[in-house]
Design an enzyme around this catalytic site. Structure first.
Site, PDB file in Angstrom:
ATOM      1  N   GLU A 221       0.848  -1.204   0.000  1.00 41.74           N
ATOM      2  CA  GLU A 221       0.000   0.000   0.000  1.00 41.74           C
ATOM      3  C   GLU A 221       0.875   1.243   0.000  1.00 41.74           C
ATOM      4  O   GLU A 221       2.044   1.178   0.341  1.00 41.74           O
ATOM      5  CB  GLU A 221      -0.829   0.067   1.300  1.00 41.74           C
ATOM      6  CG  GLU A 221      -1.814  -1.021   1.463  1.00 41.74           C
ATOM      7  CD  GLU A 221      -2.361  -1.075   2.885  1.00 41.74           C
ATOM      8  OE1 GLU A 221      -2.104  -0.147   3.671  1.00 41.74           O
ATOM      9  OE2 GLU A 221      -3.026  -2.056   3.191  1.00 41.74           O
TER      10      GLU A 221
ATOM     11  N   LYS B  69       2.272   4.585   1.600  1.00 42.82           N
ATOM     12  CA  LYS B  69       2.421   5.133   2.954  1.00 42.82           C
ATOM     13  C   LYS B  69       2.061   6.618   2.854  1.00 42.82           C
ATOM     14  O   LYS B  69       2.843   7.437   2.378  1.00 42.82           O
ATOM     15  CB  LYS B  69       3.842   4.958   3.471  1.00 42.82           C
ATOM     16  CG  LYS B  69       3.976   5.371   4.920  1.00 42.82           C
ATOM     17  CD  LYS B  69       5.291   4.911   5.498  1.00 42.82           C
ATOM     18  CE  LYS B  69       5.333   5.066   6.997  1.00 42.82           C
ATOM     19  NZ  LYS B  69       5.017   6.377   7.491  1.00 42.82           N
TER      20      LYS B  69
ATOM     21  N   ASP C 205       1.291  10.367   3.762  1.00 38.41           N
ATOM     22  CA  ASP C 205       1.967  11.281   4.677  1.00 38.41           C
ATOM     23  C   ASP C 205       0.974  12.310   5.205  1.00 38.41           C
ATOM     24  O   ASP C 205       0.975  13.462   4.814  1.00 38.41           O
ATOM     25  CB  ASP C 205       3.117  11.959   3.929  1.00 38.41           C
ATOM     26  CG  ASP C 205       4.056  12.661   4.885  1.00 38.41           C
ATOM     27  OD1 ASP C 205       3.953  12.416   6.105  1.00 38.41           O
ATOM     28  OD2 ASP C 205       4.890  13.453   4.419  1.00 38.41           O
TER      29      ASP C 205
ATOM     30  N   TYR D 214      -6.992   2.391   6.031  1.00 42.08           N
ATOM     31  CA  TYR D 214      -6.028   1.335   5.671  1.00 42.08           C
ATOM     32  C   TYR D 214      -5.944   0.171   6.647  1.00 42.08           C
ATOM     33  O   TYR D 214      -5.153  -0.739   6.430  1.00 42.08           O
ATOM     34  CB  TYR D 214      -4.636   1.918   5.427  1.00 42.08           C
ATOM     35  CG  TYR D 214      -4.081   2.758   6.560  1.00 42.08           C
ATOM     36  CD1 TYR D 214      -3.823   2.201   7.808  1.00 42.08           C
ATOM     37  CD2 TYR D 214      -3.793   4.102   6.360  1.00 42.08           C
ATOM     38  CE1 TYR D 214      -3.310   2.972   8.836  1.00 42.08           C
ATOM     39  CE2 TYR D 214      -3.281   4.877   7.380  1.00 42.08           C
ATOM     40  CZ  TYR D 214      -3.045   4.308   8.612  1.00 42.08           C
ATOM     41  OH  TYR D 214      -2.545   5.064   9.622  1.00 42.08           O
TER      42      TYR D 214
ATOM     43  N   LYS E 185      10.772   3.250   2.789  1.00 42.51           N
ATOM     44  CA  LYS E 185      10.670   4.708   2.652  1.00 42.51           C
ATOM     45  C   LYS E 185      11.421   5.190   1.423  1.00 42.51           C
ATOM     46  O   LYS E 185      12.552   4.785   1.182  1.00 42.51           O
ATOM     47  CB  LYS E 185      11.272   5.383   3.896  1.00 42.51           C
ATOM     48  CG  LYS E 185      10.567   5.021   5.186  1.00 42.51           C
ATOM     49  CD  LYS E 185       9.513   6.026   5.529  1.00 42.51           C
ATOM     50  CE  LYS E 185      10.139   7.199   6.219  1.00 42.51           C
ATOM     51  NZ  LYS E 185       9.273   7.863   7.149  1.00 42.51           N
TER      52      LYS E 185
ATOM     53  N   CYS F  74      14.327  48.266   1.686  1.00 42.11           N
ATOM     54  CA  CYS F  74      13.494  47.595   0.683  1.00 42.11           C
ATOM     55  C   CYS F  74      14.241  47.530  -0.655  1.00 42.11           C
ATOM     56  O   CYS F  74      14.757  48.549  -1.120  1.00 42.11           O
ATOM     57  CB  CYS F  74      12.177  48.356   0.518  1.00 42.11           C
ATOM     58  SG  CYS F  74      11.177  47.734  -0.839  1.00 42.11           S
TER      59      CYS F  74
ATOM     60  N   CYS G 126      12.236  50.060  -3.106  1.00 43.48           N
ATOM     61  CA  CYS G 126      12.077  51.501  -2.905  1.00 43.48           C
ATOM     62  C   CYS G 126      13.045  52.067  -1.850  1.00 43.48           C
ATOM     63  O   CYS G 126      12.964  53.244  -1.509  1.00 43.48           O
ATOM     64  CB  CYS G 126      10.627  51.823  -2.530  1.00 43.48           C
ATOM     65  SG  CYS G 126      10.202  51.305  -0.871  1.00 43.48           S
TER      66      CYS G 126
ATOM     67  N   CYS H 144       8.243  46.094   4.290  1.00 40.87           N
ATOM     68  CA  CYS H 144       8.515  47.438   3.809  1.00 40.87           C
ATOM     69  C   CYS H 144       7.286  48.277   4.157  1.00 40.87           C
ATOM     70  O   CYS H 144       6.184  47.973   3.698  1.00 40.87           O
ATOM     71  CB  CYS H 144       8.726  47.440   2.296  1.00 40.87           C
ATOM     72  SG  CYS H 144       8.671  49.118   1.629  1.00 40.87           S
TER      73      CYS H 144
ATOM     74  N   CYS I 158       5.706  52.071  -2.751  1.00 34.68           N
ATOM     75  CA  CYS I 158       6.635  51.000  -3.116  1.00 34.68           C
ATOM     76  C   CYS I 158       6.066  50.235  -4.316  1.00 34.68           C
ATOM     77  O   CYS I 158       5.011  49.606  -4.216  1.00 34.68           O
ATOM     78  CB  CYS I 158       6.812  50.093  -1.900  1.00 34.68           C
ATOM     79  SG  CYS I 158       7.833  48.645  -2.196  1.00 34.68           S
TER      80      CYS I 158
HETATM   81  S1  IVH Z   1      -0.492   0.509   8.945  1.00 40.73           S
HETATM   82  C1  IVH Z   1       0.668  -1.641  12.698  1.00 40.73           C
HETATM   83  N1  IVH Z   1      -0.767   1.535   6.547  1.00 40.73           N
HETATM   84  O1  IVH Z   1       2.416   5.343   9.052  1.00 40.73           O
HETATM   85  C2  IVH Z   1       0.445  -0.968  11.399  1.00 40.73           C
HETATM   86  N2  IVH Z   1       0.121   2.919   8.235  1.00 40.73           N
HETATM   87  O2  IVH Z   1       4.726   4.516  10.855  1.00 40.73           O
HETATM   88  C3  IVH Z   1       0.226   0.453  11.557  1.00 40.73           C
HETATM   89  N3  IVH Z   1       0.627   5.210   7.500  1.00 40.73           N
HETATM   90  O3  IVH Z   1       1.133   6.224  12.113  1.00 40.73           O
HETATM   91  C4  IVH Z   1      -0.037   1.300  10.442  1.00 40.73           C
HETATM   92  N4  IVH Z   1      -0.028   4.956   5.421  1.00 40.73           N
HETATM   93  O4  IVH Z   1      -0.213   6.997  10.179  1.00 40.73           O
HETATM   94  C5  IVH Z   1      -0.363   1.754   7.806  1.00 40.73           C
HETATM   95  N5  IVH Z   1      -1.081   2.298   4.371  1.00 40.73           N
HETATM   96  C6  IVH Z   1      -0.703   2.525   5.631  1.00 40.73           C
HETATM   97  C7  IVH Z   1      -0.211   3.780   6.046  1.00 40.73           C
HETATM   98  C8  IVH Z   1       0.198   3.935   7.366  1.00 40.73           C
HETATM   99  C9  IVH Z   1       0.469   5.791   6.324  1.00 40.73           C
HETATM  100  C10 IVH Z   1       1.175   5.880   8.706  1.00 40.73           C
HETATM  101  C11 IVH Z   1       0.322   5.734   9.915  1.00 40.73           C
HETATM  102  C12 IVH Z   1       1.229   5.357  11.048  1.00 40.73           C
HETATM  103  C13 IVH Z   1       2.579   5.432  10.442  1.00 40.73           C
HETATM  104  C14 IVH Z   1       3.398   4.262  10.936  1.00 40.73           C
END
Ligand code: IVH
Length: 684
Positions: free
Chosen positions: A113, A115, A117, A225, A312, A406, A409, A424, A430
């Site tokens: 999946e 991740k 942010d 998720y 990551k 500035c 001006c 300014c 200006c």
């Molecule tokens: S699963 C035990 N799935 O990542 C499993 N987390 O470092 C827990 N996050 O605080 C999380 N996308 O906010 C999971 N597809 C995803 C995610 C996800 C983002 C974030 C989540 C968590 C952090 C974990």
């Protein structure tokens, strides 16, 4: 309508609206027009306001928020909110795979999946209804932010049934879509506020706002998720995701079941670039063992599961030389330093400029012109400088001396205590400030004179034709015909010649003429009063309905308007007292711009039952937003004031009103009333 008739109608409307919402957000279908939808919602809201005790906690009307939470109660998570182990390389991922393989005998699958942010959220559902939304906090306990969560349209309030378990939890990521983030920052820029660094900070700040009405306006979204309950009704995580989707959750359809490590790697490679097409920033891929029994077998360490890991993406960063620093002056006079860089390739685009934010940032990194600096493209739209390679510093280079005058001006800059930006103060003399104000005036959300874009303002300004917005309306074909100038496109870097031929002149004048139809709230926004963004302009226009009433409004009347506080009120007052603004205003009026509008139904006079009475509203209200109560009082002739004094007629008290306020009111023998008693005064 009798109470039982109302109850039946509320139930009917609420079911219908929940259904329409589901169709709209999950199937991109609309059975009814926007107008019909609004009418249904309005009817429901009206009934709920009349029979407040009949309002269901998850009524679709709660999507617009309105309640105030003073402090969010802390709650213990039923299932702790864990973090994930991180890897950054294929080798590390291989190690994880080996560990999993060793514990699990036989075959197993992964689900990969995105991740996301954003900000993690835990949602509890009972009997198919959202009952609680809690932040991650320290993983063991978080803040109960249910009222704010209810405003997020992609979080279902009622599930599509009937096959959901009686009680379960869902975990997901709340985020601010890029498009909303950009709009929010553009609005902040308009009113001279410091910009938000990235969508994640914006989302996390928004979730902690006390006024859920403001949260609703920020248009957050959420991807679900994880599913949690005991016992688990599914065998695999993928089944759980499919069920979540079916029940009405927003599940990103980017997930994939993978059978081998090679498939996982291919998924990672694919999304390393494709992720930029998503509406939210992602910083990696989460890899989870699919089967719940196998997850159980693998178990957990103290903080992280052994059955999942995050791969990551490295922040996209590059080293390049800082050639110079340019200082830009905005419409409000705020000075922003911009780094001019040796062009460098970063995440698929050539970067030549990066944001340096303000003087503190330059000081913090101890930046010298000529340094090799690291540029990073994170969730932010504009790349930023994250550090300096001091080993490559040129021997005779000197720290950056921040400007003290500035750049446009030469007026000495000022910096207010506690503010990050230098300003300014030469507001009226200006050039970039003058041009910035003219550009704001013609901009899309203001007068929307698009025929004046792209360098044309520069030309009009330089020829001495327009310095203040009223002068747009003095332009004639004779004044414009044949004007020309060399223009340096800031973005393209190319020099072009602009010249006004007959067609351009026609277009410009037609655009200006058309702008006279722009409604009052847009005109008010266009005036560029500091802190008066488009939302505030709308509130002011709605409340006062004419410019004369607004101009005459004293401080007390201004802060009576929902959402108008001290800072905005003072700024409005000071704008109207400036003699030059008075001239501009009367010339714009003479030109025929719209300076009045009809009162909205909410604020239009309904009665004078409360005439001569003053009210203070304090505390939190279960079934009414503060806006509603204020509108109700004003519409019936009453006046809202901010402080309790001897002359006050009523204190309308909600929950959690401060004890000091109550004591003061009692001491002065002010009548303290509940909302129901207020409604009673209106014969409701
Ligand atoms: S699963 C035990 N799935 O990542 C499993 N987390 O470092 C827990 N996050 O605080 C999380 N996308 O906010 C999971 N597809 C995803 C995610 C996800 C983002 C974030 C989540 C968590 C952090 C974990």
């Amino acid at each position: 309508m009798t109470e039982s008739e109302a109850a039946a109608r509320i139930q009917e409307l609420s079911a219908r609206i929940h259904h329409l919402n589901y169709q709209y957000y999950h199937q991109s279908l609309s059975e009814v027009s926007d107008y019909e939808f609004d009418m249904l919602l309005e009817e429901l809201n009206r009934l709920e306001n009349q029979f407040t005790h009949l309002r269901p906690a998850n009524s679709p009307t709660q999507r617009v928020g309105g309640s105030i939470t003073k402090s969010f109660p802390t709650v213990v998570h039923k299932y702790p909110m864990l973090s994930l182990g991180n890897t950054y390389s294929e080798e590390d991922l291989g190690e994880f795979h080996k560990r999993v393989h060793k514990v699990l005998e036989g075959d197993f699958e992964y689900v990969c999946e995105q991740k996301f942010d954003g900000v993690a959220i835990s949602l509890t559902y009972r009997h198919g209804e959202l009952v609680r939304g809690v932040t991650r906090g320290d993983g063991t306990r978080g803040d109960d932010i249910t009222a704010n969560v209810r405003t997020i349209k992609t979080i279902p309030l009622k599930l599509q049934g009937p096959d959901y378990p009686e009680e379960f939890e869902v975990r997901g990521e709340v985020f601010m879509p890029f498009s909303v983030f950009e709009k929010l920052n553009a609005e902040r820029e308009d009113i001279g506020e410091v910009l938000l660094a990235n969508p994640r900070n914006a989302a996390s700040g928004t979730l902690k706002l006390q006024d859920s009405g403001l949260v609703a306006r920020r248009q957050l979204s959420c991807f679900a998720y994880s599913y949690l309950s005991t016992p688990l009704p599914f065998e695999t995580h993928a089944e759980a995701l499919a069920a979540l989707k079916k029940w009405g959750f927003n599940v990103s359809d980017t997930y994939q079941v993978c059978h081998h490590l090679e498939e996982v790697m291919a998924y990672i490679k694919l999304w390393e670039t494709k992720r930029f097409e998503l509406p939210i920033a992602t910083d990696g891929i989460v890899i989870k063992v699919n089967n719940f029994n196998q997850q159980e077998e693998l178990g957990y360490t103290a903080k992280i599961p052994r059955w999942a890991i995050a791969y990551k993406f490295k922040a996209m960063s590059a080293a390049t030389r800082l050639l110079d620093i340019q200082y830009q002056v905005g419409r409000t006079g705020a000075v922003t330093p911009v780094a001019l860089l040796q062009p460098v390739l970063l995440a698929g685009t050539t970067v030549k400029r990066a944001s340096l934010h303000n003087a503190n940032e330059i000081l913090r990194h101890d930046i010298h012109v000529g340094d090799v600096v690291y540029v990073e493209k994170g969730g932010e739209i504009i790349p930023k400088i994250t550090g300096v390679d001091k080993s490559q510093r040129l021997p005779d280079s000197k720290p950056v001396q921040y400007l003290d005058t500035c750049p446009a001006c030469q007026t000495p800059l000022v910096r207010t205590e506690g503010e990050a930006h230098h300003y300014c103060p030469n507001e009226k003399g200006c050039p970039p400030q003058i041009k910035g104000k003219l550009e704001h005036f013609i901009s899309r959300n203001a007068m929307n004179i698009m025929s004046l874009g792209e360098g044309k303002i520069d030309l009009l300004f330089e020829k001495g034709l327009v310095k203040t917005p009223d002068q747009f309306y003095d332009l004639t074909p004779e004044k414009l015909m044949g004007l020309s100038k060399e223009y340096n496109g800031e973005k393209s870097g190319k020099t072009r010649t602009i010249s006004f031929g007959a067609k351009t002149v026609d277009n410009i004048l037609a655009g200006i003429q058309k702008s006279k139809e722009a409604p009052f709230d847009r005109v008010l926004f266009a005036l560029g009063i500091r802190f008066v963004g488009s939302t505030v302009a709308r509130k002011l226009a709605q409340h006062f309905s004419t410019i004369d009433l607004l101009e005459k409004a004293p401080y007390d009347a201004l802060i009576q308007v929902p959402e108008i506080g001290d800072r905005i009120a003072l700024s409005v007052l000071s704008w109207f007292t400036d003699p030059e603004n008075k001239v501009i205003l009367s010339r714009l009026q003479a030109a025929g711009l719209q300076f009045s509008q009809e009162k909205s139904a909410a604020t239009a006079t309904q009665s004078d039952l409360l005439a001569g009475q003053t009210f203070v509203i304090s505390g939190v209200f279960q079934n009414h937003s503060r806006d509603e109560l204020q509108d109700l009082i004003s519409a019936n002739g009453g006046k809202i004031v901010s402080a309790i004094s001897k002359k006050l007629s009523f204190l309308v008290a909600g929950d959690k009103m401060g004890p000091a306020k109550r004591e003061k009111a009692q001491e002065l023998e002010i009548k303290i009333i509940t909302v129901n008693e207020l409604l009673g005064l209106l014969g409701r």
